[in-house]
Design an enzyme around this catalytic site. Sequence first.
Site, PDB file in Angstrom:
ATOM      1  N   GLY A  10       0.785  -1.230   0.000  1.00  0.00           N
ATOM      2  CA  GLY A  10       0.000   0.000   0.000  1.00  0.00           C
ATOM      3  C   GLY A  10       0.815   1.277   0.000  1.00  0.00           C
ATOM      4  CG  ASP A  70      14.587  -5.304  -4.417  1.00  0.00           C
ATOM      5  OD1 ASP A  70      13.625  -5.800  -3.811  1.00  0.00           O
ATOM      6  OD2 ASP A  70      15.767  -5.558  -4.132  1.00  0.00           O
TER       7      ASP A  70
END
Length: 206
Positions: A10, A70
């Site tokens: 989220g 990442d």
Amino acid sequence: MKIVIASSHGYKIRETKTFLKQLGSFDIFSLTDFPNYYAPKEVGSLPEENALAKGLHAARELNSWVIADDTMLMVPALNGLPGKLSATFAGEDACDKDHRKKLLQEMQSLESIVDRSAYFECCIVLASPEGKFFKTRGICEGYISHQEKGSSGFGYDSLFLKYDYKQTFAELSEDIKNQVSHRAKALQKLAPYLQDLLEKQLVSRN
């Protein structure tokens, strides 16, 4: 232009959506919109390896331009740990709080800010269904607090203090963090590529 954020987290989705909306007119989706999609396992030792694998896989499977990222936290005094283990530092099934607790335990003998220095490294990849990609990198340097502070953010945010701030990432407002974080820096570097894509799409429509 359709673009998929290759994440179901989220906070990451919200931060990336905010950035994209400031750039132009995108039809924004995330992995939460594709419940049957399975992301590849992260096996790279560097952020760019994982971001590239995630981005190319999602772009191909979802037939869309994709933004993938990442991030790893590196502590030089721990030989770069958590590093590639950032998401599993206390174990595969451990939660963020467990990872933070383990990090504090590993660093309990380190007292000075120099010894407790750390940095976040983020790589973001913009990938196409045809296998084209652009990648950017953002680094945020700071140090690890002796105790958790703040209730916002996620991951190691409540332990990480950016050098020129006196608050952890978890104490900063979301607006400020979204301007100074490692992810924010990588996203800002991605802006020219995204704007170029938008311009080319407008030309092709005309």
